[in-house]
Write a protein that holds these residues in place. Structure first.
Motif, short mmCIF file in Angstrom:
data_model
loop_
_atom_site.label_atom_id
_atom_site.label_comp_id
_atom_site.label_asym_id
_atom_site.label_seq_id
_atom_site.Cartn_x
_atom_site.Cartn_y
_atom_site.Cartn_z
N ASP A 11 0.72 -1.09 0.01
CA ASP A 11 -0.08 0.05 -0.09
C ASP A 11 0.99 1.19 -0.15
O ASP A 11 1.78 1.22 0.65
CB ASP A 11 -0.95 -0.13 1.14
CG ASP A 11 -2.06 0.89 1.12
OD1 ASP A 11 -1.90 1.86 0.82
OD2 ASP A 11 -3.33 0.34 1.29
N ASP A 12 0.62 2.15 -1.07
CA ASP A 12 1.24 3.41 -0.99
C ASP A 12 0.98 4.41 0.40
O ASP A 12 1.95 5.18 0.54
CB ASP A 12 1.18 4.19 -2.26
CG ASP A 12 -0.31 4.55 -2.40
OD1 ASP A 12 -1.29 3.66 -2.29
OD2 ASP A 12 -0.65 5.89 -2.83
N ASN A 16 -2.32 3.33 6.12
CA ASN A 16 -2.93 1.99 5.80
C ASN A 16 -2.10 0.96 6.40
O ASN A 16 -2.40 -0.14 6.98
CB ASN A 16 -3.39 1.97 4.47
CG ASN A 16 -4.32 2.85 4.15
OD1 ASN A 16 -5.16 3.27 4.79
ND2 ASN A 16 -4.45 3.09 2.88
N ARG A 17 -0.50 0.89 5.98
CA ARG A 17 0.10 -0.07 6.18
C ARG A 17 0.36 -0.46 7.80
O ARG A 17 0.46 -1.36 8.48
CB ARG A 17 1.57 0.22 5.37
CG ARG A 17 1.66 -0.09 4.22
CD ARG A 17 2.85 -0.12 3.60
NE ARG A 17 3.97 1.01 4.08
CZ ARG A 17 4.10 2.27 3.83
NH1 ARG A 17 3.42 2.65 2.51
NH2 ARG A 17 4.90 3.25 4.02
N ASP A 57 -2.93 -3.43 -2.41
CA ASP A 57 -3.82 -2.30 -2.87
C ASP A 57 -3.88 -2.23 -4.30
O ASP A 57 -3.04 -2.62 -5.19
CB ASP A 57 -3.31 -0.87 -2.32
CG ASP A 57 -4.00 0.41 -2.48
OD1 ASP A 57 -5.28 0.19 -2.66
OD2 ASP A 57 -3.59 1.36 -2.44
N MET A 60 -1.69 2.35 -6.83
CA MET A 60 -0.42 2.95 -6.38
C MET A 60 0.46 3.58 -7.28
O MET A 60 0.25 3.09 -8.48
CB MET A 60 0.17 1.72 -5.70
CG MET A 60 -0.41 0.98 -4.64
SD MET A 60 0.49 -0.46 -3.94
CE MET A 60 0.26 -1.51 -5.34
N THR A 85 -7.01 -4.98 -1.55
CA THR A 85 -7.48 -4.17 -0.48
C THR A 85 -7.78 -2.84 -1.22
O THR A 85 -7.00 -2.49 -1.93
CB THR A 85 -6.37 -3.88 0.70
OG1 THR A 85 -5.34 -3.45 0.06
CG2 THR A 85 -6.01 -5.05 1.59
N SER A 86 -8.79 -2.17 -0.77
CA SER A 86 -9.36 -1.08 -1.39
C SER A 86 -10.33 -0.22 -0.48
O SER A 86 -10.92 -0.93 0.15
CB SER A 86 -9.80 -1.36 -2.84
OG SER A 86 -10.37 -0.14 -3.39
N LYS A 108 -11.11 -1.17 3.09
CA LYS A 108 -10.47 -0.28 3.95
C LYS A 108 -11.33 0.60 4.71
O LYS A 108 -12.22 1.18 3.85
CB LYS A 108 -9.23 0.48 3.34
CG LYS A 108 -8.12 -0.54 2.78
CD LYS A 108 -6.95 0.26 2.65
CE LYS A 108 -6.77 0.44 0.95
NZ LYS A 108 -5.67 0.94 0.39
#
Length: 125
Positions: A11-12, A16-17, A57, A60, A85-86, A108
């Protein structure tokens, strides 16, 4: 802990990470993070775990989730399990995603009970 399972969070967004890592610390797994798809592919070259769950994700920079899925499909590895994941773009990509072998989708912000279902599946498969 034997850490036979690795979980790669791709994930960018650092937040979130961080949030997903906090949930994953409650499970018997080794956690890795990548800021984009290219970092994820680089990490996958060196991971030697029997099973790797990738929380991927879609949107990214550098390499997006769909581009990563294309590369993974060409590798044809059996120890990789991918969950998308989104926040809201999953349905925008649903048609494209049907061509890839993914376990499912996590919206998310990700919740523990949802992640645990995928971890249980990967561990027992």
């Amino acid at each position: 802990m034997n850490h036979s399972l690795a979980v790669l969070i791709v994930d960018d967004l650092k937040f979130n990470r961080f949030a997903i890592r906090g949930i994953l610390k409650q499970f018997d797994c080794e956690i890795f993070e990548a800021n984009n798809g290219q970092e994820a592919l680089n990490l996958l070259k060196i991971l030697t775990h029997p099973k790797i769950l990738i929380l991927l994700d879609i949107e990214m920079p550098i390499l997006n989730g769909l581009e990563v899925l294309k590369v993974l499909k060409s590798l044809n590895t059996i120890n990789l399990f991918v969950v998308i994941t989104s926040s809201n773009d999953y349905f925008q990509y649903e048609k494209d995603l049907q061509y890839y072998d993914i376990l499912g989708y996590l919206e998310k912000p990700v919740e523990k009970r949802n992640i645990s279902q995928f971890i249980d599946y990967v561990i027992t498969s």
